[in-house]
Design a protein around this motif. Structure first.
Motif, PDB file in Angstrom:
ATOM      1  N   LEU A  93       0.625  -1.336  -0.226  1.00  0.00           N
ATOM      2  CA  LEU A  93      -0.045   0.161  -0.060  1.00  0.00           C
ATOM      3  C   LEU A  93       0.704   1.056  -0.001  1.00  0.00           C
ATOM      4  CD1 LEU A  93      -2.431  -0.591   2.266  1.00  0.00           C
ATOM      5  CD2 LEU A  93      -2.498  -0.813  -0.141  1.00  0.00           C
ATOM      6  N   ARG A  94       1.732   1.284   0.671  1.00  0.00           N
ATOM      7  CA  ARG A  94       2.613   2.745   0.954  1.00  0.00           C
ATOM      8  C   ARG A  94       3.598   3.194  -0.132  1.00  0.00           C
ATOM      9  NH1 ARG A  94       5.782   1.662   5.783  1.00  0.00           N
ATOM     10  NH2 ARG A  94       4.261   0.500   6.449  1.00  0.00           N
ATOM     11  N   ARG A  95       4.306   1.627  -0.446  1.00  0.00           N
ATOM     12  CA  ARG A  95       5.504   1.988  -1.982  1.00  0.00           C
ATOM     13  C   ARG A  95       4.641   1.828  -2.868  1.00  0.00           C
ATOM     14  NH1 ARG A  95       9.864  -1.195  -0.314  1.00  0.00           N
ATOM     15  NH2 ARG A  95      10.371  -0.454   1.584  1.00  0.00           N
ATOM     16  N   HIS A  96       4.111   0.518  -3.357  1.00  0.00           N
ATOM     17  CA  HIS A  96       3.147   0.881  -4.252  1.00  0.00           C
ATOM     18  C   HIS A  96       1.748   1.625  -4.935  1.00  0.00           C
ATOM     19  CE1 HIS A  96       6.420  -2.114  -5.779  1.00  0.00           C
ATOM     20  NE2 HIS A  96       6.269  -2.544  -4.432  1.00  0.00           N
ATOM     21  N   ALA A  97       1.294   1.631  -4.049  1.00  0.00           N
ATOM     22  CA  ALA A  97      -0.452   2.435  -4.110  1.00  0.00           C
ATOM     23  C   ALA A  97      -0.326   3.083  -4.156  1.00  0.00           C
ATOM     24  CB  ALA A  97      -1.092   1.394  -3.211  1.00  0.00           C
ATOM     25  N   LEU A  98       0.538   4.526  -3.504  1.00  0.00           N
ATOM     26  CA  LEU A  98       0.650   5.366  -2.901  1.00  0.00           C
ATOM     27  C   LEU A  98       0.223   6.261  -4.531  1.00  0.00           C
ATOM     28  CD1 LEU A  98      -0.867   7.177  -0.248  1.00  0.00           C
ATOM     29  CD2 LEU A  98       1.807   7.592   0.213  1.00  0.00           C
ATOM     30  N   LYS A  99       1.269   6.277  -4.689  1.00  0.00           N
ATOM     31  CA  LYS A  99       2.238   7.739  -5.611  1.00  0.00           C
ATOM     32  C   LYS A  99       0.322   7.642  -6.312  1.00  0.00           C
ATOM     33  CE  LYS A  99       5.748  10.700  -6.440  1.00  0.00           C
ATOM     34  NZ  LYS A  99       7.062  10.643  -5.994  1.00  0.00           N
ATOM     35  N   PRO A 100      -0.008   6.441  -7.167  1.00  0.00           N
ATOM     36  CA  PRO A 100      -0.321   6.377  -7.912  1.00  0.00           C
ATOM     37  C   PRO A 100      -2.215   7.090  -7.379  1.00  0.00           C
ATOM     38  CG  PRO A 100       0.497   3.855  -7.864  1.00  0.00           C
ATOM     39  CD  PRO A 100       0.959   5.262  -6.888  1.00  0.00           C
ATOM     40  N   SER A 101      -2.589   6.764  -6.003  1.00  0.00           N
ATOM     41  CA  SER A 101      -3.304   7.273  -5.781  1.00  0.00           C
ATOM     42  C   SER A 101      -3.290   8.747  -5.803  1.00  0.00           C
ATOM     43  CB  SER A 101      -3.505   6.370  -4.423  1.00  0.00           C
ATOM     44  OG  SER A 101      -2.960   5.499  -4.109  1.00  0.00           O
ATOM     45  N   LEU A 102      -2.715   8.952  -5.308  1.00  0.00           N
ATOM     46  CA  LEU A 102      -2.203  10.296  -5.207  1.00  0.00           C
ATOM     47  C   LEU A 102      -2.433  11.118  -6.722  1.00  0.00           C
ATOM     48  CD1 LEU A 102       1.002  11.308  -2.949  1.00  0.00           C
ATOM     49  CD2 LEU A 102      -1.816  11.798  -2.645  1.00  0.00           C
ATOM     50  N   ILE A 103      -2.543  10.941  -7.431  1.00  0.00           N
ATOM     51  CA  ILE A 103      -2.472  11.346  -9.222  1.00  0.00           C
ATOM     52  C   ILE A 103      -4.177  11.292  -8.523  1.00  0.00           C
ATOM     53  CG2 ILE A 103      -2.152  10.982 -10.636  1.00  0.00           C
ATOM     54  CD1 ILE A 103       0.930   9.814 -10.139  1.00  0.00           C
ATOM     55  N   ALA A 104      -4.491  10.476  -8.859  1.00  0.00           N
ATOM     56  CA  ALA A 104      -5.908   9.676  -8.838  1.00  0.00           C
ATOM     57  C   ALA A 104      -6.556  11.291  -7.475  1.00  0.00           C
ATOM     58  CB  ALA A 104      -6.285   8.797  -8.615  1.00  0.00           C
ATOM     59  N   VAL A 105      -6.318  10.987  -6.582  1.00  0.00           N
ATOM     60  CA  VAL A 105      -6.617  11.975  -5.478  1.00  0.00           C
ATOM     61  C   VAL A 105      -7.435  13.454  -5.591  1.00  0.00           C
ATOM     62  CG1 VAL A 105      -6.349  12.961  -2.958  1.00  0.00           C
ATOM     63  CG2 VAL A 105      -6.453  10.198  -3.475  1.00  0.00           C
TER      64      VAL A 105
END
Lengths: 299, 307
Positions: B220-232
């Motif tokens: 979650l922290r290393r792989h999902a966080l950054k792409p989610s930030l873009i969506a957010v």
């Protein structure tokens, strides 16, 4: 949404809408959202059509002696500040609301499909000019565009309907453009071109039938948005005018009495929520059905 | 990068220029004579006064000169004068703009704090009963008209419990409109976040990370966080746009003294210069937001480079 259309078997040539086949109907009705949303929508349509028969009282009849009566067996939803039966007004309101939604979505859909199809099909500078403008308008909240237009057209139900219709054109144009881009280079269109079909024929007989499923989804969801915008305009006094039993304007005219008579606030508000909710659920359901990728996610 | 910023600003200026022209023409959408419509409010107006207003608005000039006149004035920061009381439109607008922005930011904060975690959680537990319950709640949330929710809150808090003042100028009167708008848009944020996150969780690199046995917290922290930030970022920007539209309606429910109330008063009085100014201020705010999103993308997503 586009993925769904790509992976669904395409009818070649002037295909029917995919919803038209009987097996599709059966699949559709097995989807709980379509069943629930669709039933409520159907019920609303019936209420709107049968309003004169269903309403127990005249929705416009003012009775000074019957002001602000709390819900009773005679007045199921109570009466408003003019002694009018709220149930009858809510029933007649269904008619106005569905009419407004239908016209607004009609204006938005027809203009949006025309612009989106033209941009997607023609490409080049036509596409650049049209979509640049649409993209800019799309960044504006619908309600602001509608408000700006009503400001100059003048407050009335008809103008609110037109304004809401125009305000949603960018939405339909963008969706149509997206779907047309996917379809444009498919073999059936190229084949049509090879055998010498005119652009008009290719667009109306071949392209449009294939984008109809996507349009059904966006129009159903868009119906909710249009109803909400129109109700907000009427609440602000810029749409439907008193004494018309429009739900938004009923809330506006009753707002000074809400502490004493909260039922004035409750029932027209519930009517808006049920209508918007029904179209939202139905739209989500149809999208599930037409978009296999989405369906896999939901199940 | 610098090149991109300059080009982006150039496009923004052209867009605003085009909007100004469009707004100057909008007065001709008015059925009949706009000056007569405006003066209809003022029964005592003499023909001289009417001509004076017509001249002040430049409406006695040919169309192309009117447009030039309007655009020229705007470029000098002159938005014209209100038909009533002849106050400067720019002054009226900029007095109220901070109130609307304050309302919009507070509501956005509330909407994000509620909507993001719920949407994220729903996506993470996709298909479970938690997801189903949350999404039923969200579809109900997007179906409730903000002005109705506002009236209900008003009824319960200000009138029944007498906790908050109904309409005054201080920060406490900001609470109810902000909660109304925030709650309304939290449902939209939850829905958008859910579908964005479902896409992120379906990515190959997430599956790979899980397959090679990384603990879920690291995935979650290393792989999902950054792409989610873009969506957010995208979601927040889109919702902020909706929100300032919604603010116009909600301000009028709570008599919050922002641009929305000014605009509604102006619309009901047919004070066209004020309405034109209002539209231009909003166009500017929206153009600024869209520039900020584009720049945020470049900063967040290394794959996006602009030359």
């Amino acid at each position: 949404m586009t993925d769904g259309i790509e992976t669904t078997p395409q009818p070649i040539g002037p295909g029917e809408s995919e919803l038209a086949a009987p097996s599709r109907w059966r699949t559709a009705l097995r989807n709980p959202r379509i069943l629930i949303g669709g039933s409520i929508v159907l019920l609303l349509v019936l209420v709107a059509i049968l309003a004169p028969y269903l309403a127990p009282f005249d929705p416009y009849k003012i009775a000074v002696g019957k002001r602000l009566i709390a819900p009773t067996a005679t007045y199921l939803f109570g009466t408003d500040e003019f002694g009018r039966d709220i149930l009858s007004r809510v029933i007649y309101g269904a008619k106005l609301t569905l009419y407004v939604g239908f016209v607004a979505v009609g204006i938005g859909l027809l203009s949006g499909v025309a612009i989106g199809t033209l941009a997607g099909y023609a490409g080049g500078w036509v596409q650049a000019v049209l979509m640049r403008g649409i993209d800019f308008l799309y960044t504006f909240p619908d309600i602001l565009i509608a408000l700006g237009l009503v400001a100059f057209l003048g407050p009335s139900l008809t103008n609110a309907m037109i304004a809401v219709g125009i305000s949603v054109i960018p939405y339909y144009a963008r969706v149509t453009y997206g779907v047309v881009l996917v379809e444009r280079h498919k073999p059936y269109l190229e084949a049509g071109q090879v055998i010498g079909a005119s652009h008009w024929r290719l667009i109306t007989r071949h392209l449009i039938p294939n984008i109809i499923p996507a349009l059904i989804v966006v129009s159903t969801l868009g119906f909710s948005a249009a109803v909400l915008s129109a109700a907000a305009l009427s609440y602000l006094g810029l749409g439907s005018q008193p004494p018309d039993p429009e739900w938004g304007s009923m809330l506006a005219s009753g707002r000074n009495y809400i502490t004493r008579s909260p039922w004035i606030l409750l029932f027209p508000g519930m009517a808006i929520i049920v209508t918007v909710l029904a179209f939202n659920i139905l739209g989500d359901g149809i999208r599930d059905l037409l978009d296999p990728r989405q369906r896999r996610e939901v199940r | 990068m610098l090149n991109y910023v300059i080009r982006r600003l150039f496009v923004a200026v052209v867009t605003l220029f085009a909007s100004t022209i469009a707004v100057s023409l909008l007065i001709h959408v008015v059925p009949g004579d706009p000056v007569m419509m405006m003066m209809a409010q003022n029964a005592a107006a003499t023909p001289e006064q009417i001509e004076k207003v017509r001249h002040a608005l430049g409406l006695d000039l040919p169309l192309w000169q009117q447009t030039l006149h309007y655009v020229g004035n705007i470029l000098q920061g002159d938005f014209g004068r209100s038909i009533f009381g002849s106050e400067s439109v720019a002054r009226l607008l900029f007095d109220r703009l901070p109130n609307t922005l304050a309302l919009a930011f507070c509501s956005l904060l509330i909407a994000v704090v509620i909507g993001l975690p719920l949407g994220f959680f729903s996506a993470y537990r996709q298909g479970t009963w938690v997801d189903n319950v949350l999404m039923v709640g969200a579809v109900l949330g997007v179906s409730i008209p903000s002005f109705w929710l506002g009236l209900i809150l008003l009824l319960f808090f200000s009138l029944t419990l007498e906790l908050l003042p109904v309409a005054s100028g201080d920060y406490r009167s900001l609470a109810l409109p902000a909660i109304t708008l925030g709650a309304t848009y939290s449902a939209i944020i939850a829905r958008m976040t859910r579908s964005a996150m479902i896409e992120v969780f379906a990515e190959d690199y997430i599956r790979t990370a899980r397959a090679k046995g990384l603990p879920e917290s690291i995935v979650l922290r290393r792989h999902a966080l950054k792409p989610s930030l873009i969506a957010v970022v995208t979601i927040i920007a889109i919702v902020f746009g909706y929100l300032i539209g919604g603010a116009v309606v909600v301000e009028n429910v709570f008599s919050w003294n922002g641009l929305g109330r000014l605009a509604l008063d102006a619309i009901l009085r047919r004070d066209y210069p004020v309405i034109q100014g209002f539209i231009l201020v909003f166009a500017t705010v929206i153009v600024i937001i869209s520039i900020m999103i584009d720049l945020a993308y470049v900063w967040l997503d290394p794959r996006i480079t602009y030359k």
